[in-house]
Design a protein around this motif. Structure first.
Motif, PDB file in Angstrom:
ATOM      1  N   LEU A 297       0.832  -1.208   0.000  1.00 18.82           N
ATOM      2  CA  LEU A 297       0.000   0.000   0.000  1.00 18.82           C
ATOM      3  C   LEU A 297       0.865   1.257   0.000  1.00 18.82           C
ATOM      4  CD1 LEU A 297      -2.744  -1.020   2.607  1.00 18.82           C
ATOM      5  CD2 LEU A 297      -3.115  -0.607   0.158  1.00 18.82           C
ATOM      6  N   VAL A 298       1.938   1.237   0.800  1.00 18.37           N
ATOM      7  CA  VAL A 298       2.842   2.381   0.858  1.00 18.37           C
ATOM      8  C   VAL A 298       3.472   2.621  -0.513  1.00 18.37           C
ATOM      9  CG1 VAL A 298       5.012   3.250   1.815  1.00 18.37           C
ATOM     10  CG2 VAL A 298       3.333   2.166   3.318  1.00 18.37           C
ATOM     11  N   HIS A 299       3.929   1.548  -1.145  1.00 11.56           N
ATOM     12  CA  HIS A 299       4.578   1.673  -2.454  1.00 11.56           C
ATOM     13  C   HIS A 299       3.603   2.202  -3.503  1.00 11.56           C
ATOM     14  CE1 HIS A 299       7.236   0.745  -5.801  1.00 11.56           C
ATOM     15  NE2 HIS A 299       6.237   0.109  -6.384  1.00 11.56           N
ATOM     16  N   ARG A 300       2.405   1.624  -3.567  1.00 13.86           N
ATOM     17  CA  ARG A 300       1.424   2.063  -4.564  1.00 13.86           C
ATOM     18  C   ARG A 300       0.926   3.469  -4.269  1.00 13.86           C
ATOM     19  NH1 ARG A 300      -0.253  -3.209  -3.658  1.00 13.86           N
ATOM     20  NH2 ARG A 300      -2.005  -2.533  -2.360  1.00 13.86           N
ATOM     21  N   GLY A 301       0.720   3.754  -2.980  1.00 10.73           N
ATOM     22  CA  GLY A 301       0.236   5.081  -2.610  1.00 10.73           C
ATOM     23  C   GLY A 301       1.238   6.167  -2.944  1.00 10.73           C
ATOM     24  N   LEU A 302       2.520   5.905  -2.679  1.00 11.81           N
ATOM     25  CA  LEU A 302       3.549   6.892  -2.966  1.00 11.81           C
ATOM     26  C   LEU A 302       3.655   7.126  -4.476  1.00 11.81           C
ATOM     27  CD1 LEU A 302       5.757   8.734  -1.862  1.00 11.81           C
ATOM     28  CD2 LEU A 302       7.347   6.814  -2.033  1.00 11.81           C
ATOM     29  N   ARG A 303       3.580   6.051  -5.249  1.00  6.72           N
ATOM     30  CA  ARG A 303       3.643   6.189  -6.707  1.00  6.72           C
ATOM     31  C   ARG A 303       2.446   6.994  -7.221  1.00  6.72           C
ATOM     32  NH1 ARG A 303       3.826   0.618  -9.696  1.00  6.72           N
ATOM     33  NH2 ARG A 303       1.717   0.583  -8.826  1.00  6.72           N
ATOM     34  N   ARG A 304       1.264   6.695  -6.684  1.00  3.91           N
ATOM     35  CA  ARG A 304       0.068   7.427  -7.106  1.00  3.91           C
ATOM     36  C   ARG A 304       0.156   8.901  -6.687  1.00  3.91           C
ATOM     37  NH1 ARG A 304      -4.863   4.742  -7.912  1.00  3.91           N
ATOM     38  NH2 ARG A 304      -4.176   3.111  -6.455  1.00  3.91           N
TER      39      ARG A 304
END
Length: 201
Positions: free
Chosen positions: A178-185
């Motif tokens: 979630l952290v990885h996807r959220g940061l990318r988004r």
């Protein structure tokens, strides 16, 4: 001069300006108030109280630039939270079953006092930071809820993956995703916002 706006149009303009800053104030409350204190102090309540105070004092603000207004709102929010923390400190005997409560109150109070001191020592820097954080806050609250909680918890609240996993009811590896996807988004949204601003200039 009256304490409140005299015309419906003026009142609507003030309310619209305050709503434009809601995400920014909410973001600040989330990152400055320790997450373990949320049962005692609700960040949403702090934001609403701040907006009511700002509305009542709107015509007393002496600045002329939008960024100065945002920095002024931040000071109201920080003082509102600080007062709530002091009230919680005074009432800690009534909620002594909460372990480490006093330490958490002191930690959050120290963060907020440092923020206020920095604003007073460098008003221009406070304005610039406020303008930058407004953009970030608007992008943060466009994230899906789970990604927002994970990103804010990990990068701004200093939480570990295991602590955030308890909040979300998910495994630590799932939270890392979630952290990885959220940061990318989040980065993509900020780039889009910059592109729109360039197009409109």
């Amino acid at each position: 001069m009256s304490e409140f706006p005299d015309t419906p149009t003026q009142a609507e303009e003030i309310q619209a300006e305050l709503e434009r800053c809601r995400n920014y104030l909410r973001f600040l409350a989330d990152i400055k108030l320790h997450r373990r204190l949320r049962r005692q102090i609700d960040p949403s309540d702090m934001v609403q109280e701040t907006m009511l105070k700002a509305y009542a004092a709107w015509d007393k603000f002496a600045g002329s630039e939008p960024g100065q207004r945002v920095a002024w709102l931040r000071q109201i929010l920080m003082r509102t939270i600080l007062h709530a923390l002091r009230d919680a400190h005074c009432a800690k005997r009534d909620i002594a079953r909460e372990q480490r409560l006093e330490g958490l109150i002191e930690e959050s109070s120290r963060r907020i006092e440092q923020c206020l001191a920095a604003d007073e020592s460098s008003p221009s820097a406070a304005v610039q930071q406020a303008e930058e954080l407004m953009r970030v806050a608007d992008a943060v609250y466009q994230l899906p809820e789970a990604e927002r909680i994970a990103v804010v918890g990990y990068y701004w609240q200093g939480g570990t993956l295991s602590e955030i996993s308890e909040t979300l009811g998910r495994s630590a590896p799932a939270v890392a995703g979630l952290v990885h996807r959220g940061l990318r988004r989040l980065r993509g949204q900020l780039i889009d916002m910059d592109s729109r601003e360039l197009t409109n200039t």
